[in-house]
Scaffold this motif. Structure first.
Motif, PDB file in Angstrom:
ATOM      1  N   GLU A 173      43.137 -19.661  14.745  1.00 28.12           N
ATOM      2  CA  GLU A 173      42.343 -19.494  13.537  1.00 28.12           C
ATOM      3  C   GLU A 173      41.526 -20.747  13.266  1.00 28.12           C
ATOM      4  O   GLU A 173      42.063 -21.845  13.253  1.00 28.12           O
ATOM      5  CB  GLU A 173      43.244 -19.237  12.328  1.00 28.12           C
ATOM      6  CG  GLU A 173      43.996 -17.935  12.391  1.00 28.12           C
ATOM      7  CD  GLU A 173      44.894 -17.734  11.184  1.00 28.12           C
ATOM      8  OE1 GLU A 173      44.666 -18.381  10.145  1.00 28.12           O
ATOM      9  OE2 GLU A 173      45.826 -16.936  11.299  1.00 28.12           O
ATOM     10  N   ASP A 174      40.244 -20.556  13.067  1.00 30.17           N
ATOM     11  CA  ASP A 174      39.360 -21.608  12.598  1.00 30.17           C
ATOM     12  C   ASP A 174      39.277 -22.842  13.495  1.00 30.17           C
ATOM     13  O   ASP A 174      39.433 -23.963  13.012  1.00 30.17           O
ATOM     14  CB  ASP A 174      39.757 -22.014  11.173  1.00 30.17           C
ATOM     15  CG  ASP A 174      38.656 -22.803  10.476  1.00 30.17           C
ATOM     16  OD1 ASP A 174      37.485 -22.624  10.844  1.00 30.17           O
ATOM     17  OD2 ASP A 174      38.978 -23.608   9.593  1.00 30.17           O
ATOM     18  N   PRO A 175      39.025 -22.688  14.812  1.00 33.77           N
ATOM     19  CA  PRO A 175      38.745 -23.885  15.599  1.00 33.77           C
ATOM     20  C   PRO A 175      37.451 -24.525  15.080  1.00 33.77           C
ATOM     21  O   PRO A 175      36.542 -23.819  14.645  1.00 33.77           O
ATOM     22  CB  PRO A 175      38.583 -23.359  17.023  1.00 33.77           C
ATOM     23  CG  PRO A 175      38.295 -21.917  16.879  1.00 33.77           C
ATOM     24  CD  PRO A 175      38.885 -21.473  15.581  1.00 33.77           C
ATOM     25  N   ASP A 176      37.395 -25.846  15.080  1.00 29.74           N
ATOM     26  CA  ASP A 176      36.223 -26.498  14.528  1.00 29.74           C
ATOM     27  C   ASP A 176      36.067 -27.908  15.079  1.00 29.74           C
ATOM     28  O   ASP A 176      36.831 -28.344  15.928  1.00 29.74           O
ATOM     29  CB  ASP A 176      36.275 -26.520  13.003  1.00 29.74           C
ATOM     30  CG  ASP A 176      37.513 -27.225  12.458  1.00 29.74           C
ATOM     31  OD1 ASP A 176      38.241 -27.844  13.234  1.00 29.74           O
ATOM     32  OD2 ASP A 176      37.731 -27.160  11.246  1.00 29.74           O
ATOM     33  N   LEU A 177      35.085 -28.607  14.580  1.00 29.69           N
ATOM     34  CA  LEU A 177      34.833 -29.996  14.940  1.00 29.69           C
ATOM     35  C   LEU A 177      34.999 -30.831  13.686  1.00 29.69           C
ATOM     36  O   LEU A 177      34.255 -30.664  12.713  1.00 29.69           O
ATOM     37  CB  LEU A 177      33.421 -30.168  15.503  1.00 29.69           C
ATOM     38  CG  LEU A 177      32.993 -31.592  15.829  1.00 29.69           C
ATOM     39  CD1 LEU A 177      33.828 -32.143  16.986  1.00 29.69           C
ATOM     40  CD2 LEU A 177      31.514 -31.630  16.170  1.00 29.69           C
ATOM     41  N   LEU A 178      35.971 -31.723  13.692  1.00 29.75           N
ATOM     42  CA  LEU A 178      36.200 -32.616  12.562  1.00 29.75           C
ATOM     43  C   LEU A 178      35.353 -33.864  12.777  1.00 29.75           C
ATOM     44  O   LEU A 178      35.356 -34.434  13.868  1.00 29.75           O
ATOM     45  CB  LEU A 178      37.683 -32.985  12.471  1.00 29.75           C
ATOM     46  CG  LEU A 178      38.038 -33.803  11.259  1.00 29.75           C
ATOM     47  CD1 LEU A 178      39.076 -33.043  10.437  1.00 29.75           C
ATOM     48  CD2 LEU A 178      38.559 -35.139  11.659  1.00 29.75           C
ATOM     49  N   VAL A 179      34.632 -34.276  11.756  1.00 28.86           N
ATOM     50  CA  VAL A 179      33.790 -35.472  11.819  1.00 28.86           C
ATOM     51  C   VAL A 179      34.278 -36.437  10.745  1.00 28.86           C
ATOM     52  O   VAL A 179      34.438 -36.064   9.589  1.00 28.86           O
ATOM     53  CB  VAL A 179      32.299 -35.133  11.583  1.00 28.86           C
ATOM     54  CG1 VAL A 179      31.453 -36.395  11.632  1.00 28.86           C
ATOM     55  CG2 VAL A 179      31.815 -34.111  12.607  1.00 28.86           C
ATOM     56  N   ALA A 180      34.550 -37.687  11.156  1.00 24.79           N
ATOM     57  CA  ALA A 180      35.050 -38.699  10.225  1.00 24.79           C
ATOM     58  C   ALA A 180      34.317 -40.004  10.468  1.00 24.79           C
ATOM     59  O   ALA A 180      33.653 -40.180  11.497  1.00 24.79           O
ATOM     60  CB  ALA A 180      36.559 -38.892  10.429  1.00 24.79           C
ATOM     61  N   HIS A 181      34.432 -40.944   9.526  1.00 23.92           N
ATOM     62  CA  HIS A 181      33.802 -42.268   9.649  1.00 23.92           C
ATOM     63  C   HIS A 181      34.857 -43.336   9.813  1.00 23.92           C
ATOM     64  O   HIS A 181      35.899 -43.306   9.160  1.00 23.92           O
ATOM     65  CB  HIS A 181      32.975 -42.584   8.402  1.00 23.92           C
ATOM     66  CG  HIS A 181      31.550 -42.259   8.571  1.00 23.92           C
ATOM     67  ND1 HIS A 181      30.662 -43.082   9.229  1.00 23.92           N
ATOM     68  CD2 HIS A 181      30.825 -41.192   8.179  1.00 23.92           C
ATOM     69  CE1 HIS A 181      29.465 -42.543   9.233  1.00 23.92           C
ATOM     70  NE2 HIS A 181      29.539 -41.382   8.607  1.00 23.92           N
ATOM     71  N   LEU A 182      34.575 -44.305  10.688  1.00 24.44           N
ATOM     72  CA  LEU A 182      35.431 -45.491  10.826  1.00 24.44           C
ATOM     73  C   LEU A 182      35.120 -46.436   9.685  1.00 24.44           C
ATOM     74  O   LEU A 182      33.954 -46.673   9.367  1.00 24.44           O
ATOM     75  CB  LEU A 182      35.151 -46.221  12.145  1.00 24.44           C
ATOM     76  CG  LEU A 182      35.554 -45.529  13.422  1.00 24.44           C
ATOM     77  CD1 LEU A 182      35.020 -46.312  14.615  1.00 24.44           C
ATOM     78  CD2 LEU A 182      37.071 -45.424  13.500  1.00 24.44           C
TER      79      LEU A 182
END
Length: 79
Positions: free
Chosen positions: A68-77
């Protein structure tokens, strides 16, 4: 640290990010200590890899176990 699927250097000394099959991305310091910086609470579901570009981190979340809901997580260092 069990089940490391991928890792990427942060570009800040020898620290790296390690994507773990247990819904976690850890920050690993040069002395070997590590701590979770992204978890299932952030939306990770079986992260498959991790990439760093400048101050941005990209983590594909495959959702192998839930499908369910595969996605791309985007975060900042942080600096």
């Amino acid at each position: 640290m069990p089940s490391i699927d991928d890792f990427a250097f942060t570009g800040r000394g020898d620290t790296l990010l390690a994507a773990r099959d247990d819904n976690q991305v850890d920050l690993v310091r040069p002395d070997g200590t590590h701590s979770a910086v992204l978890t299932a609470a952030d939306g990770l579901q079986t992260p498959t890899s991790v990439a760093v570009h400048n101050h941005t981190v990209y983590v594909p979340s495959a959702a192998y176990l839930t499908n369910e809901d595969p996605d791309l997580l985007v975060a900042h260092l942080d600096r």
